[in-house]
Design a protein around this motif. Structure first.
Motif, PDB file in Angstrom:
ATOM      1  N   VAL A  50       0.869  -1.166   0.000  1.00 20.02           N
ATOM      2  CA  VAL A  50       0.000   0.000   0.000  1.00 20.02           C
ATOM      3  C   VAL A  50       0.910   1.221   0.000  1.00 20.02           C
ATOM      4  CG1 VAL A  50      -1.766   1.284   1.250  1.00 20.02           C
ATOM      5  CG2 VAL A  50      -1.853  -1.203   1.207  1.00 20.02           C
ATOM      6  N   THR A  51       0.700   2.130  -0.950  1.00 21.93           N
ATOM      7  CA  THR A  51       1.591   3.276  -1.096  1.00 21.93           C
ATOM      8  C   THR A  51       1.004   4.581  -0.578  1.00 21.93           C
ATOM      9  OG1 THR A  51       0.815   3.617  -3.360  1.00 21.93           O
ATOM     10  CG2 THR A  51       2.780   2.247  -3.068  1.00 21.93           C
ATOM     11  N   GLY A 107      -3.393   4.141  -2.921  1.00 20.19           N
ATOM     12  CA  GLY A 107      -2.422   3.637  -3.881  1.00 20.19           C
ATOM     13  C   GLY A 107      -1.905   2.281  -3.447  1.00 20.19           C
ATOM     14  N   THR A 108      -1.711   1.402  -4.397  1.00 16.54           N
ATOM     15  CA  THR A 108      -1.104   0.096  -4.137  1.00 16.54           C
ATOM     16  C   THR A 108      -0.178  -0.232  -5.301  1.00 16.54           C
ATOM     17  OG1 THR A 108      -2.968  -1.034  -5.192  1.00 16.54           O
ATOM     18  CG2 THR A 108      -3.037  -0.868  -2.802  1.00 16.54           C
ATOM     19  N   GLN A 109       0.755  -1.125  -5.046  1.00 21.56           N
ATOM     20  CA  GLN A 109       1.591  -1.615  -6.131  1.00 21.56           C
ATOM     21  C   GLN A 109       1.870  -3.089  -5.940  1.00 21.56           C
ATOM     22  OE1 GLN A 109       5.075   0.850  -6.168  1.00 21.56           O
ATOM     23  NE2 GLN A 109       6.163  -0.423  -4.705  1.00 21.56           N
ATOM     24  N   ILE A 110       1.991  -3.772  -7.058  1.00 25.64           N
ATOM     25  CA  ILE A 110       2.300  -5.199  -7.086  1.00 25.64           C
ATOM     26  C   ILE A 110       3.626  -5.349  -7.818  1.00 25.64           C
ATOM     27  CG2 ILE A 110       1.589  -7.473  -7.930  1.00 25.64           C
ATOM     28  CD1 ILE A 110      -1.312  -6.440  -7.760  1.00 25.64           C
ATOM     29  N   VAL A 111       4.542  -6.106  -7.229  1.00 28.56           N
ATOM     30  CA  VAL A 111       5.850  -6.333  -7.837  1.00 28.56           C
ATOM     31  C   VAL A 111       5.925  -7.780  -8.302  1.00 28.56           C
ATOM     32  CG1 VAL A 111       8.339  -6.275  -7.508  1.00 28.56           C
ATOM     33  CG2 VAL A 111       6.890  -4.588  -6.358  1.00 28.56           C
ATOM     34  N   TYR A 164       3.705  -2.746 -10.865  1.00 23.65           N
ATOM     35  CA  TYR A 164       2.420  -2.289 -11.388  1.00 23.65           C
ATOM     36  C   TYR A 164       1.730  -1.459 -10.305  1.00 23.65           C
ATOM     37  CZ  TYR A 164       3.255  -5.802 -14.965  1.00 23.65           C
ATOM     38  OH  TYR A 164       3.795  -6.532 -15.992  1.00 23.65           O
ATOM     39  N   ALA A 165       1.539  -0.166 -10.569  1.00 20.45           N
ATOM     40  CA  ALA A 165       0.950   0.744  -9.588  1.00 20.45           C
ATOM     41  C   ALA A 165      -0.519   1.000  -9.900  1.00 20.45           C
ATOM     42  CB  ALA A 165       1.714   2.059  -9.573  1.00 20.45           C
ATOM     43  N   TYR A 166      -1.330   1.027  -8.863  1.00 24.03           N
ATOM     44  CA  TYR A 166      -2.764   1.276  -8.963  1.00 24.03           C
ATOM     45  C   TYR A 166      -3.129   2.457  -8.071  1.00 24.03           C
ATOM     46  CZ  TYR A 166      -2.980  -3.439 -10.897  1.00 24.03           C
ATOM     47  OH  TYR A 166      -2.793  -4.554 -11.674  1.00 24.03           O
ATOM     48  N   GLU A 167      -4.114   3.255  -8.495  1.00 28.86           N
ATOM     49  CA  GLU A 167      -4.654   4.337  -7.680  1.00 28.86           C
ATOM     50  C   GLU A 167      -6.122   4.033  -7.407  1.00 28.86           C
ATOM     51  OE1 GLU A 167      -3.986   8.198  -9.415  1.00 28.86           O
ATOM     52  OE2 GLU A 167      -2.077   7.531 -10.255  1.00 28.86           O
ATOM     53  N   HIS A 168      -6.608   4.443  -6.226  1.00 30.35           N
ATOM     54  CA  HIS A 168      -7.978   4.135  -5.823  1.00 30.35           C
ATOM     55  C   HIS A 168      -8.675   5.398  -5.327  1.00 30.35           C
ATOM     56  CE1 HIS A 168      -6.513   0.009  -5.909  1.00 30.35           C
ATOM     57  NE2 HIS A 168      -5.540   0.396  -5.112  1.00 30.35           N
ATOM     58  N   LYS A 223      -7.614   3.223 -10.940  1.00 28.06           N
ATOM     59  CA  LYS A 223      -6.811   3.462 -12.138  1.00 28.06           C
ATOM     60  C   LYS A 223      -5.736   2.385 -12.180  1.00 28.06           C
ATOM     61  CE  LYS A 223      -3.791   6.810 -14.357  1.00 28.06           C
ATOM     62  NZ  LYS A 223      -3.098   8.111 -14.179  1.00 28.06           N
ATOM     63  N   ALA A 224      -5.801   1.558 -13.205  1.00 20.94           N
ATOM     64  CA  ALA A 224      -4.875   0.432 -13.342  1.00 20.94           C
ATOM     65  C   ALA A 224      -3.816   0.741 -14.394  1.00 20.94           C
ATOM     66  CB  ALA A 224      -5.643  -0.824 -13.736  1.00 20.94           C
ATOM     67  N   PRO A 225      -2.637   0.146 -14.245  1.00 19.11           N
ATOM     68  CA  PRO A 225      -1.604   0.342 -15.265  1.00 19.11           C
ATOM     69  C   PRO A 225      -1.962  -0.438 -16.529  1.00 19.11           C
ATOM     70  CG  PRO A 225      -0.875  -1.280 -13.680  1.00 19.11           C
ATOM     71  CD  PRO A 225      -2.193  -0.735 -13.187  1.00 19.11           C
TER      72      PRO A 225
END
Length: 72
Positions: A17-18, A28-32, A44-48, A61-63
């Motif tokens: 969680v960013t 914000g979250t990101q998956i590595v 891969y960064a996502y915004e919520h 918002k997905a990459p």
């Protein structure tokens, strides 16, 4: 950051969680995905976003996917 094996895909991915809003909801979250996964590897960064009235999830918002960015 949490790391967990993905039994379906057969590799371990990290999720983080960013950012959080005032109600402690993730903004914000990101998956590595590890380098061992070749072209899919990367962060891969996502915004919520959430509704002001209820705080329910409103948008994400997905990459772009690896496939769509390769074909662009």
């Amino acid at each position: 950051m949490s790391t967990a094996p993905n039994p379906v895909l057969g590799y371990t991915q990290s999720t983080e969680v960013t950012g959080y809003n005032h109600a402690y909801q993730p903004t914000g979250t990101q998956i590595v995905i590890p380098d061992s996964e070749g072209e899919l590897a990367g962060t891969y960064a996502y915004e919520h976003g959430y509704t002001k009235e209820t705080g329910l999830p409103f948008w994400t918002k997905a990459p772009p996917s690896a496939r769509s960015s390769r074909n662009a």
